[in-house]
Design a protein around this motif. Structure first.
Motif, PDB file in Angstrom:
ATOM      1  N   HIS A 213      35.322  28.290   2.219  1.00  0.00           N
ATOM      2  CA  HIS A 213      34.489  27.886   1.077  1.00  0.00           C
ATOM      3  C   HIS A 213      34.047  29.097   0.267  1.00  0.00           C
ATOM      4  O   HIS A 213      33.713  30.157   0.822  1.00  0.00           O
ATOM      5  CB  HIS A 213      33.207  27.195   1.553  1.00  0.00           C
ATOM      6  CG  HIS A 213      33.414  25.915   2.287  1.00  0.00           C
ATOM      7  ND1 HIS A 213      34.017  24.814   1.716  1.00  0.00           N
ATOM      8  CD2 HIS A 213      33.068  25.532   3.543  1.00  0.00           C
ATOM      9  CE1 HIS A 213      34.025  23.818   2.594  1.00  0.00           C
ATOM     10  NE2 HIS A 213      33.472  24.235   3.715  1.00  0.00           N
ATOM     11  N   TYR A 215      31.164  29.601  -2.774  1.00  0.00           N
ATOM     12  CA  TYR A 215      30.076  29.001  -3.558  1.00  0.00           C
ATOM     13  C   TYR A 215      29.737  29.985  -4.675  1.00  0.00           C
ATOM     14  O   TYR A 215      29.030  30.984  -4.425  1.00  0.00           O
ATOM     15  CB  TYR A 215      28.849  28.777  -2.674  1.00  0.00           C
ATOM     16  CG  TYR A 215      29.076  27.882  -1.453  1.00  0.00           C
ATOM     17  CD1 TYR A 215      28.806  26.522  -1.512  1.00  0.00           C
ATOM     18  CD2 TYR A 215      29.543  28.401  -0.242  1.00  0.00           C
ATOM     19  CE1 TYR A 215      28.996  25.694  -0.396  1.00  0.00           C
ATOM     20  CE2 TYR A 215      29.741  27.577   0.872  1.00  0.00           C
ATOM     21  CZ  TYR A 215      29.460  26.237   0.788  1.00  0.00           C
ATOM     22  OH  TYR A 215      29.645  25.418   1.879  1.00  0.00           O
ATOM     23  N   LEU A 227      26.790  21.964  -0.778  1.00  0.00           N
ATOM     24  CA  LEU A 227      27.477  20.971   0.068  1.00  0.00           C
ATOM     25  C   LEU A 227      26.442  19.906   0.442  1.00  0.00           C
ATOM     26  O   LEU A 227      25.352  20.255   0.907  1.00  0.00           O
ATOM     27  CB  LEU A 227      28.038  21.702   1.295  1.00  0.00           C
ATOM     28  CG  LEU A 227      28.917  20.988   2.309  1.00  0.00           C
ATOM     29  CD1 LEU A 227      30.073  20.263   1.648  1.00  0.00           C
ATOM     30  CD2 LEU A 227      29.487  21.998   3.303  1.00  0.00           C
ATOM     31  N   HIS A 230      25.917  16.134   5.525  1.00  0.00           N
ATOM     32  CA  HIS A 230      27.046  15.455   6.178  1.00  0.00           C
ATOM     33  C   HIS A 230      27.087  15.863   7.649  1.00  0.00           C
ATOM     34  O   HIS A 230      26.476  16.860   8.032  1.00  0.00           O
ATOM     35  CB  HIS A 230      28.378  15.847   5.512  1.00  0.00           C
ATOM     36  CG  HIS A 230      28.728  17.300   5.729  1.00  0.00           C
ATOM     37  ND1 HIS A 230      28.117  18.324   5.035  1.00  0.00           N
ATOM     38  CD2 HIS A 230      29.575  17.906   6.595  1.00  0.00           C
ATOM     39  CE1 HIS A 230      28.579  19.489   5.450  1.00  0.00           C
ATOM     40  NE2 HIS A 230      29.474  19.269   6.410  1.00  0.00           N
ATOM     41  N   ASP A 232      30.143  16.698  10.655  1.00  0.00           N
ATOM     42  CA  ASP A 232      31.539  17.131  10.575  1.00  0.00           C
ATOM     43  C   ASP A 232      32.467  16.183  11.319  1.00  0.00           C
ATOM     44  O   ASP A 232      32.176  15.740  12.427  1.00  0.00           O
ATOM     45  CB  ASP A 232      31.694  18.547  11.150  1.00  0.00           C
ATOM     46  CG  ASP A 232      31.136  19.598  10.215  1.00  0.00           C
ATOM     47  OD1 ASP A 232      31.021  19.329   9.007  1.00  0.00           O
ATOM     48  OD2 ASP A 232      30.818  20.695  10.699  1.00  0.00           O
ATOM     49  N   LEU A 239      32.002  28.479  12.619  1.00  0.00           N
ATOM     50  CA  LEU A 239      31.772  28.886  11.235  1.00  0.00           C
ATOM     51  C   LEU A 239      31.379  30.357  11.154  1.00  0.00           C
ATOM     52  O   LEU A 239      30.460  30.797  11.846  1.00  0.00           O
ATOM     53  CB  LEU A 239      30.643  28.032  10.642  1.00  0.00           C
ATOM     54  CG  LEU A 239      30.243  28.371   9.205  1.00  0.00           C
ATOM     55  CD1 LEU A 239      31.046  27.535   8.214  1.00  0.00           C
ATOM     56  CD2 LEU A 239      28.766  28.165   8.966  1.00  0.00           C
ATOM     57  N   LEU A 247      22.791  27.562   4.341  1.00  0.00           N
ATOM     58  CA  LEU A 247      23.109  26.474   5.277  1.00  0.00           C
ATOM     59  C   LEU A 247      21.831  26.021   5.984  1.00  0.00           C
ATOM     60  O   LEU A 247      21.045  26.855   6.428  1.00  0.00           O
ATOM     61  CB  LEU A 247      24.142  26.975   6.292  1.00  0.00           C
ATOM     62  CG  LEU A 247      24.518  26.034   7.445  1.00  0.00           C
ATOM     63  CD1 LEU A 247      25.158  24.743   6.941  1.00  0.00           C
ATOM     64  CD2 LEU A 247      25.477  26.736   8.419  1.00  0.00           C
ATOM     65  N   HIS A 291      24.007  18.503   8.265  1.00  0.00           N
ATOM     66  CA  HIS A 291      23.733  19.815   7.675  1.00  0.00           C
ATOM     67  C   HIS A 291      24.131  19.804   6.207  1.00  0.00           C
ATOM     68  O   HIS A 291      24.822  18.891   5.752  1.00  0.00           O
ATOM     69  CB  HIS A 291      24.454  20.923   8.458  1.00  0.00           C
ATOM     70  CG  HIS A 291      25.918  20.686   8.684  1.00  0.00           C
ATOM     71  ND1 HIS A 291      26.404  19.758   9.582  1.00  0.00           N
ATOM     72  CD2 HIS A 291      27.017  21.250   8.118  1.00  0.00           C
ATOM     73  CE1 HIS A 291      27.723  19.779   9.580  1.00  0.00           C
ATOM     74  NE2 HIS A 291      28.121  20.659   8.683  1.00  0.00           N
ATOM     75  N   VAL A 293      24.336  22.615   2.401  1.00  0.00           N
ATOM     76  CA  VAL A 293      24.220  23.973   1.870  1.00  0.00           C
ATOM     77  C   VAL A 293      23.498  23.896   0.524  1.00  0.00           C
ATOM     78  O   VAL A 293      23.958  23.204  -0.393  1.00  0.00           O
ATOM     79  CB  VAL A 293      25.608  24.640   1.694  1.00  0.00           C
ATOM     80  CG1 VAL A 293      25.452  26.040   1.100  1.00  0.00           C
ATOM     81  CG2 VAL A 293      26.343  24.722   3.036  1.00  0.00           C
ATOM     82  N   ARG A 302      28.554  32.938  -2.351  1.00  0.00           N
ATOM     83  CA  ARG A 302      28.499  32.847  -0.889  1.00  0.00           C
ATOM     84  C   ARG A 302      29.887  32.468  -0.377  1.00  0.00           C
ATOM     85  O   ARG A 302      30.566  31.642  -1.004  1.00  0.00           O
ATOM     86  CB  ARG A 302      27.475  31.797  -0.464  1.00  0.00           C
ATOM     87  CG  ARG A 302      27.457  31.521   1.029  1.00  0.00           C
ATOM     88  CD  ARG A 302      26.295  30.598   1.409  1.00  0.00           C
ATOM     89  NE  ARG A 302      26.238  30.427   2.843  1.00  0.00           N
ATOM     90  CZ  ARG A 302      26.855  29.460   3.516  1.00  0.00           C
ATOM     91  NH1 ARG A 302      27.567  28.550   2.879  1.00  0.00           N
ATOM     92  NH2 ARG A 302      26.759  29.383   4.824  1.00  0.00           N
ATOM     93  N   SER A 304      32.074  31.252   3.212  1.00  0.00           N
ATOM     94  CA  SER A 304      32.051  30.871   4.622  1.00  0.00           C
ATOM     95  C   SER A 304      33.442  30.381   5.011  1.00  0.00           C
ATOM     96  O   SER A 304      34.213  29.937   4.147  1.00  0.00           O
ATOM     97  CB  SER A 304      31.012  29.770   4.876  1.00  0.00           C
ATOM     98  OG  SER A 304      31.415  28.574   4.255  1.00  0.00           O
ATOM     99  N   PHE A 308      37.812  23.920  11.942  1.00  0.00           N
ATOM    100  CA  PHE A 308      37.603  22.604  12.540  1.00  0.00           C
ATOM    101  C   PHE A 308      38.612  22.431  13.673  1.00  0.00           C
ATOM    102  O   PHE A 308      39.814  22.549  13.445  1.00  0.00           O
ATOM    103  CB  PHE A 308      37.850  21.494  11.500  1.00  0.00           C
ATOM    104  CG  PHE A 308      36.743  21.344  10.497  1.00  0.00           C
ATOM    105  CD1 PHE A 308      36.408  22.376   9.637  1.00  0.00           C
ATOM    106  CD2 PHE A 308      36.036  20.153  10.409  1.00  0.00           C
ATOM    107  CE1 PHE A 308      35.376  22.236   8.725  1.00  0.00           C
ATOM    108  CE2 PHE A 308      35.010  20.000   9.494  1.00  0.00           C
ATOM    109  CZ  PHE A 308      34.676  21.046   8.645  1.00  0.00           C
TER     110      PHE A 308
END
Ligand SMILES: O=C(O)CCC(=O)C(=O)O
Ligand SMILES: [Fe+2]
Length: 363
Positions: A213, A215, A227, A230, A232, A239, A247, A291, A293, A302, A304, A308
């Motif tokens: 990601h 940002y 973000l 949500h 995961d 991460l 976050l 969580h 962002v 930013r 990250s 997954f």
């Protein structure tokens, strides 16, 4: 003929997607404010912020295995999120020593800051041939508000298809984070009273997706989000975040009320969290946790990288659900079994959200 707000929005989304240069492209074009498709009605929505000093637990991978397993299991039960430290002895030996994590983050930033026409080349909505796609907002056409974020997704990629600006670094990070992921799956299996290889044997290291990601800096951080909240869709997620922050994890505080807790960057630590699949496979022993962002007000982007871990066996007859060893007449299965195609279809038909799949398969 007058156009309706929804057809205006659809046209704006289409034009944005067709620019192929993401949110970063808007920033490069000098937008003075956040365009309407990115407006969130209440970006700081409704839930309290935790008092300073509250933070996610830390799991130390240099502890003796039983202590590390107990600590990881407690964190996965109570928080669904933890910082993992001292994981370096699990890394794969490599001639290029030093900080793989920082190198991968810097390379992902470099890709996102290539000239627009260069980074537009892999722009696509996943899944794609070659296993690499760069796009903005996985749920762009399904969600009510877009978020201030661009993402490159890498899944079973042909290395030649990974942009040269970050190829070596993301491959190196994938190998390292996978070695650490194996150790974490071992601890979490043991924490369920199972053999250390139980989750690995269920193919949970074989279906990985790397999500990188970016940002961009934002002219009006209070109008949008990085973000949306949500959980995961994964077994676990590892991460790596840079030092910018934003976050947050939703956690029930001591007073019984939900609050957002900052996951402040901890130098060198990996953030690990439980996904919906592990919640279901563990029959609710471990919890996936919401969580989000927030946009930062700093004058810097930013970055990250989330890895997954998902099951790799994906035939219609490869079924997942509560692990049989955990189910008994006293502790019946809380979820029905499902195949990964069934699971993915449920995911891709919705906007990003919380526990939608857990609800979908609940008995
Ligand atoms: O960028 C982050 O810190 C979080 C990313 C995340 O939650 C996700 O990719 O699901
Ligand atoms: Fe997430």
């Amino acid at each position: 003929m007058a156009s309706s707000p929804s057809s205006d929005r659809a046209a704006l989304l289409k034009a944005f997607d067709e620019s192929r240069t993401g949110v970063r492209g808007l920033v490069e074009s000098g937008v003075p404010s956040v365009p309407s498709i990115f407006h969130h009605p209440d970006p700081y929505a409704s839930v309290l912020l935790a008092p300073p000093g509250v933070s996610i637990p830390i799991v130390d991978l240099s502890l003796p295995a039983p202590a590390a397993a107990a600590s990881a299991a407690a964190a996965a039960r109570d928080w669904g999120f933890f910082h993992l430290v001292n994981y370096h002895h699990h890394l794969v030996p490599s001639p290029s020593s030093s900080d793989y994590r920082a190198r991968a983050l810097a390379a992902v930033q470099a890709f996102n800051e290539l000239p627009g026409p260069e980074r537009a080349k892999p722009y696509a909505r996943a899944p794609v041939a070659g296993g690499v796609s760069y796009s903005s907002n996985v749920d762009l056409f399904r969600s009510p508000s877009a978020s201030w974020r661009d993402t490159m997704e890498i899944e079973k990629a042909d290395p030649a298809c990974i942009p040269a600006a970050c190829r070596a670094e993301v491959l190196e990070w994938d190998a390292q984070a996978t070695a650490v992921g194996r150790a974490v799956l071992g601890l979490l299996s043991q924490g369920l009273g199972l053999r250390a290889t139980a989750l690995e044997d269920a193919s949970c290291l074989e279906g990985k997706v790397m999500v990188c990601h970016y940002y961009p800096v934002c002219p009006e951080p209070e109008r949008t989000m990085g973000l949306v909240p949500h959980t995961d869709v994964a077994v676990i997620v590892g991460l790596a975040q840079d030092g910018v922050g934003g976050l947050q994890v939703k956690h029930v505080g001591e007073d019984g009320r939900s609050q957002w807790v900052d996951v402040r960057p901890l130098p060198g630590a990996l953030v690990v969290n439980v996904g919906d699949l592990l919640q279901m496979m563990s029959n609710d022993e471990y919890k996936s946790v919401e969580h989000r962002v927030l946009m930062n007000t700093r004058e810097e982007p930013r970055v990250s990288i989330a890895l997954f871990f998902n099951p790799g066996k994906r035939g219609d007859s490869d079924l997942y659900g509560p692990l049989p060893e955990l189910v008994s007449t006293e502790n019946p299965a809380k979820y029905r079994d499902f195949s990964i195609p069934e699971f993915l279809e449920a995911f891709f038909s919705r906007e990003l959200g919380s526990k939608v799949l857990v609800e979908h398969f609940k008995l």
